[in-house]
Design an enzyme around this catalytic site. Structure first.
Site, PDB file in Angstrom:
ATOM      1  N   GLU A   1       0.623  -5.870  13.182  1.00 26.33           N
ATOM      2  CA  GLU A   1       0.360  -5.775  11.741  1.00 26.33           C
ATOM      3  C   GLU A   1       1.644  -5.340  11.039  1.00 26.33           C
ATOM      4  O   GLU A   1       2.164  -4.254  11.313  1.00 26.33           O
ATOM      5  CB  GLU A   1      -0.746  -4.760  11.429  1.00 26.33           C
ATOM      6  CG  GLU A   1      -1.075  -4.733   9.936  1.00 26.33           C
ATOM      7  CD  GLU A   1      -2.057  -3.635   9.510  1.00 26.33           C
ATOM      8  OE1 GLU A   1      -1.829  -2.463   9.851  1.00 26.33           O
ATOM      9  OE2 GLU A   1      -3.046  -3.961   8.825  1.00 26.33           O
TER      10      GLU A   1
ATOM     11  N   GLY B   1      -7.021   3.590   6.533  1.00 28.75           N
ATOM     12  CA  GLY B   1      -5.578   3.664   6.728  1.00 28.75           C
ATOM     13  C   GLY B   1      -5.227   2.956   8.017  1.00 28.75           C
ATOM     14  O   GLY B   1      -5.970   2.083   8.484  1.00 28.75           O
TER      15      GLY B   1
ATOM     16  N   CYS C   1      -5.463  -5.092   3.743  1.00 24.43           N
ATOM     17  CA  CYS C   1      -5.829  -5.056   5.158  1.00 24.43           C
ATOM     18  C   CYS C   1      -6.354  -6.415   5.597  1.00 24.43           C
ATOM     19  O   CYS C   1      -6.292  -6.774   6.760  1.00 24.43           O
ATOM     20  CB  CYS C   1      -6.871  -3.983   5.393  1.00 24.43           C
ATOM     21  SG  CYS C   1      -8.189  -4.088   4.202  1.00 24.43           S
TER      22      CYS C   1
ATOM     23  N   GLU D   1     -11.927   2.682   8.532  1.00 25.75           N
ATOM     24  CA  GLU D   1     -11.566   1.260   8.386  1.00 25.75           C
ATOM     25  C   GLU D   1     -10.054   1.202   8.471  1.00 25.75           C
ATOM     26  O   GLU D   1      -9.361   1.883   7.723  1.00 25.75           O
ATOM     27  CB  GLU D   1     -12.080   0.715   7.054  1.00 25.75           C
ATOM     28  CG  GLU D   1     -13.604   0.741   6.930  1.00 25.75           C
ATOM     29  CD  GLU D   1     -14.336  -0.006   8.024  1.00 25.75           C
ATOM     30  OE1 GLU D   1     -13.769  -0.955   8.598  1.00 25.75           O
ATOM     31  OE2 GLU D   1     -15.479   0.381   8.343  1.00 25.75           O
TER      32      GLU D   1
ATOM     33  N   LYS E   1      -8.031  13.763   0.458  1.00 24.53           N
ATOM     34  CA  LYS E   1      -6.569  13.702   0.535  1.00 24.53           C
ATOM     35  C   LYS E   1      -6.118  12.270   0.249  1.00 24.53           C
ATOM     36  O   LYS E   1      -6.226  11.394   1.101  1.00 24.53           O
ATOM     37  CB  LYS E   1      -6.086  14.110   1.936  1.00 24.53           C
ATOM     38  CG  LYS E   1      -4.593  14.450   1.932  1.00 24.53           C
ATOM     39  CD  LYS E   1      -3.924  14.230   3.255  1.00 24.53           C
ATOM     40  CE  LYS E   1      -3.513  12.802   3.461  1.00 24.53           C
ATOM     41  NZ  LYS E   1      -2.600  12.243   2.444  1.00 24.53           N
TER      42      LYS E   1
HETATM   43  P1  NAD Z   1      -1.553   5.260   6.523  1.00 23.91           P
HETATM   44  O1  NAD Z   1      -2.284   5.318   7.805  1.00 23.91           O
HETATM   45  O2  NAD Z   1      -0.084   5.444   6.528  1.00 23.91           O
HETATM   46  O3  NAD Z   1      -2.114   6.365   5.522  1.00 23.91           O
HETATM   47  C1  NAD Z   1      -3.506   6.463   5.226  1.00 23.91           C
HETATM   48  C2  NAD Z   1      -3.814   7.903   4.896  1.00 23.91           C
HETATM   49  O4  NAD Z   1      -3.652   8.682   6.086  1.00 23.91           O
HETATM   50  C3  NAD Z   1      -2.897   8.509   3.838  1.00 23.91           C
HETATM   51  O5  NAD Z   1      -3.639   9.373   3.024  1.00 23.91           O
HETATM   52  C4  NAD Z   1      -1.896   9.257   4.677  1.00 23.91           C
HETATM   53  O6  NAD Z   1      -1.286  10.335   3.993  1.00 23.91           O
HETATM   54  C5  NAD Z   1      -2.757   9.754   5.816  1.00 23.91           C
HETATM   55  N1  NAD Z   1      -2.017  10.049   7.037  1.00 23.91           N
HETATM   56  C6  NAD Z   1      -0.850   9.502   7.459  1.00 23.91           C
HETATM   57  N2  NAD Z   1      -0.498  10.032   8.636  1.00 23.91           N
HETATM   58  C7  NAD Z   1      -1.451  10.922   8.962  1.00 23.91           C
HETATM   59  C8  NAD Z   1      -1.659  11.791  10.076  1.00 23.91           C
HETATM   60  N3  NAD Z   1      -0.801  11.830  11.095  1.00 23.91           N
HETATM   61  N4  NAD Z   1      -2.762  12.551  10.094  1.00 23.91           N
HETATM   62  C9  NAD Z   1      -3.639  12.494   9.078  1.00 23.91           C
HETATM   63  N5  NAD Z   1      -3.507  11.711   7.996  1.00 23.91           N
HETATM   64  C10 NAD Z   1      -2.428  10.923   7.945  1.00 23.91           C
HETATM   65  O7  NAD Z   1      -1.964   3.877   5.834  1.00 23.91           O
HETATM   66  P2  NAD Z   1      -1.440   3.259   4.466  1.00 23.91           P
HETATM   67  O8  NAD Z   1      -0.047   2.782   4.649  1.00 23.91           O
HETATM   68  O9  NAD Z   1      -1.740   4.163   3.313  1.00 23.91           O
HETATM   69  O10 NAD Z   1      -2.444   2.031   4.327  1.00 23.91           O
HETATM   70  C11 NAD Z   1      -2.228   0.834   5.020  1.00 23.91           C
HETATM   71  C12 NAD Z   1      -3.105   0.732   6.246  1.00 23.91           C
HETATM   72  O11 NAD Z   1      -4.461   0.866   5.874  1.00 23.91           O
HETATM   73  C13 NAD Z   1      -2.988  -0.631   6.914  1.00 23.91           C
HETATM   74  O12 NAD Z   1      -2.993  -0.477   8.312  1.00 23.91           O
HETATM   75  C14 NAD Z   1      -4.247  -1.353   6.436  1.00 23.91           C
HETATM   76  O13 NAD Z   1      -4.661  -2.390   7.283  1.00 23.91           O
HETATM   77  C15 NAD Z   1      -5.228  -0.225   6.382  1.00 23.91           C
HETATM   78  N6  NAD Z   1      -6.321  -0.518   5.473  1.00 23.91           N
HETATM   79  C16 NAD Z   1      -7.517  -0.899   6.022  1.00 23.91           C
HETATM   80  C17 NAD Z   1      -8.592  -1.211   5.188  1.00 23.91           C
HETATM   81  C18 NAD Z   1      -9.903  -1.630   5.772  1.00 23.91           C
HETATM   82  O14 NAD Z   1     -10.887  -1.671   5.042  1.00 23.91           O
HETATM   83  N7  NAD Z   1      -9.963  -1.952   7.047  1.00 23.91           N
HETATM   84  C19 NAD Z   1      -8.439  -1.140   3.805  1.00 23.91           C
HETATM   85  C20 NAD Z   1      -7.206  -0.743   3.287  1.00 23.91           C
HETATM   86  C21 NAD Z   1      -6.155  -0.431   4.127  1.00 23.91           C
END
Ligand code: NAD
Length: 542
Positions: free
Chosen positions: A425, A265, A327, A293, A212
């Site tokens: 963050e 995420g 991130c 992550e 997804k």
């Molecule tokens: P997000 O959590 O909004 O979304 C990530 C994914 O989760 C998307 O596919 C989204 O559709 C899905 N999602 C959202 N809500 C959900 C729910 N309730 N249940 C299941 N799935 C759900 O994150 P984003 O805005 O896409 O990415 C940014 C975040 O990701 C930041 O917090 C960043 O620090 C983190 N990130 C971490 C790393 C790492 O390696 N640590 C790398 C990249 C991004």
């Protein structure tokens, strides 16, 4: 692999192209960008090798030009999510039995497709969908994804070669089976490479995947999918579903065959998913692997012996490249009083020289943030900082969403080391500075360690070896990726395995063997050549 111990091509990092004015790669990507900008796409779901259009659609637009429609994508209903699970499980019968060299060949081919014929397209798609400059697109969508694909093949072979001792009468063999069931990959908006790697790494090891992507990244996810298809990933092995994340996730986590999640995420989403897995634990056939992550509140801490120009440059790049939406982006900095005037001067000069606008104009260093929700959140923190007596906007502070979601790179200085923007963050081009007394090095390190729930990346600057050593020890658990005299962003596959602990994730280090172990369930096979025929041991006597 029954007919030879094959070696794979040695993995090397894909060279980053310059896109300097006049270069052929700049011309090609600019033309591709224009062509894609002026056409529309309709992205179907991809289940069992079939494109599926449901008619329930969302739209896609560049964050820097949000009224311009790039196309639509289709959303899955519950029945289609279940179908994706069923077809993945069907595909597992053949895929898990496929020799590793066939799996390796598919993903090495995918790497070469991205390095060559798809390079301009995947970069242009990432510039359009996620508003990355060409340099940020190149190091992510092209180079990092190629590196993940190539290095993971090499890591897989290194793992397969890890075998137990045997004796002359018994042969011990470790088989690295894929997980029994299917893997669920959930990917974020901010890295095209992560979107490709989370499903591909599990699939490379023989797992089947329901993937997804983020709603905000579907446009470039489609290019990844096209690459996987052309590279020969068989139907059902990687299925792509878009739509309501909660419905999709709840449906998948309810399946007894769910065997692992590969998530990147935000932290609260991951924690909710973990909780749901716990609630469902009695229904699963196997204990699911949970790899996530997540967020960061990444720091730069400078000692008074550090070079102020180097510190300012690390902040300029580390906090603002890709609008601070990595991130790993620096978002809280601890600068000694004696150094701050110079760091401030250099930083302000850098910010004044940043150009902001569409990534199509390659002179721009800053483009837009991903969507309106992110824009509004950042604007509200900036407005609050303008009002708060303990905060001062040192640079930036402007924003405008009339054409694109543009937030000016913003530097906040605070006298309160626990000020909201030092701890939370924000995921945008906002960095907060806390100025400390030069003599308070160790106290400041304690502050750095204890201020945030996260532990993803961090950087220390100093020309004094003893001060560095104190920092290395004091901050041992404050970052999974720790940098000395460097910015805290820009990890390279095979060189700096990436991941954080505490609330930042399970620290399974993408871009290393450690991550691949999570998608394997080893079977130990002991074969005895001549089996005993008498139960009695010598100690029993006659
Ligand atoms: P997000 O959590 O909004 O979304 C990530 C994914 O989760 C998307 O596919 C989204 O559709 C899905 N999602 C959202 N809500 C959900 C729910 N309730 N249940 C299941 N799935 C759900 O994150 P984003 O805005 O896409 O990415 C940014 C975040 O990701 C930041 O917090 C960043 O620090 C983190 N990130 C971490 C790393 C790492 O390696 N640590 C790398 C990249 C991004």
């Amino acid at each position: 692999m029954g007919k030879g111990f094959f070696e794979v091509p040695v993995a090397v990092n894909e060279p980053v192209r310059s896109y300097a004015p006049g270069s052929p790669e700049r011309k090609e990507v600019s033309e591709t960008y224009k062509k894609m900008y002026h056409s529309t796409v309709d992205v179907p779901l991809y289940i069992n090798g079939q494109d599926i259009k449901t008619g329930d659609t969302g739209t896609m637009a560049p964050p820097h030009d949000h009224k311009h429609i790039l196309g639509t994508y289709h959303k899955a209903d519950l029945g289609l999510v279940k179908k994706a699970i069923e077809t993945a499980l069907d595909a597992r019968k053949s895929w898990a039995a496929t020799p590793w060299e066939q799996r390796a060949a598919i993903f090495l081919r995918a790497a070469e497709l991205i390095a060559g014929p798809y390079r301009a397209k995947i970069n242009a798609a990432t510039m359009l969908a996620q508003s990355k400059t060409i340099h940020q697109a190149e190091i992510d969508a092209a180079c990092e994804l190629i590196d993940f694909l190539r290095f993971n093949v090499q890591f897989m072979l290194e793992i397969y070669a890890e075998q137990p001792e045997s004796t002359s009468d018994a042969w011990n063999r470790l088989e690295y089976r894929p997980l029994e069931g299917f893997v669920y990959a959930i990917t974020p908006f901010n890295f095209t490479a992560i979107a490709g790697n989370l499903p591909a790494s599990a699939a490379l090891l023989g797992n089947v995947v329901v993937w997804k992507p983020s709603d905000s990244q579907v446009y470039s996810a489609k290019v990844i999918l096209d690459v996987f298809r052309e590279a020969g990933v068989p139907p059902g092995v990687i299925n792509m579903v878009m739509g309501d994340p909660v419905m999709i996730t709840d449906t998948i986590l309810a399946s007894p065959d769910f065997s692992g999640i590969h998530f990147t995420g935000s932290t609260h989403v991951f924690k909710d998913i973990w909780q749901k897995i716990g609630t469902n634990i009695h229904h699963y056939k196997t204990y699911p692997r949970i790899v996530g992550e997540t967020g960061g509140k990444d720091f730069i801490v400078a000692h008074h012996t550090s070079n102020p120009k180097q510190v300012a440059t690390a902040i300029a790049r580390g906090a603002f490249e890709f609008q601070g939406q990595k991130c790993s982006a620096a978002s809280r900095c601890y600068i000694p009083k004696s150094l701050w005037p110079q760091v401030e001067k250099f930083l302000k000069e850098d910010l004044a020289s940043f150009k902001m606008g569409s990534p199509e104009d390659m002179g721009n260093f800053i483009t837009a943030v991903i969507h309106e929700g992110s824009f509004n959140k950042l604007a509200s923190y900036i407005d609050q900082a303008k009002k708060d007596p303990q905060a001062e906007i040192v640079a930036g502070g402007g924003y405008d969403k009339s054409k694109g979601y543009f937030i000016e790179p913003t530097v906040i200085k605070t006298e309160d080391p626990q000020y909201a923007t030092m701890c939370t963050e924000l995921f945008g081009p906002v960095v907060t500075i806390y100025v400390y007394e030069d003599s308070h090095w160790e106290e400041t390190l304690k502050l750095v360690d204890s201020t945030s729930e996260y532990a993803l990346t961090g950087a220390v600057f100093s020309e004094d070896r003893y001060a560095l050593e104190i920092a290395v020890r004091a901050l041992e658990n404050a970052a999974g990726n720790f940098y000395i005299n460097d910015k805290p962003t820009g990890a390279v596959v095979g060189q700096q395995p990436f991941g954080g602990a505490r609330a930042s994730g399970t620290n399974d280090k993408a871009g290393s063997k450690l991550n691949l172990y999570r998608w394997l369930s080893p079977r130990m096979v002991k074969e005895t050549f001549v089996s005993p025929t008498d139960y009695r041991y010598p100690f029993l006597g006659n």
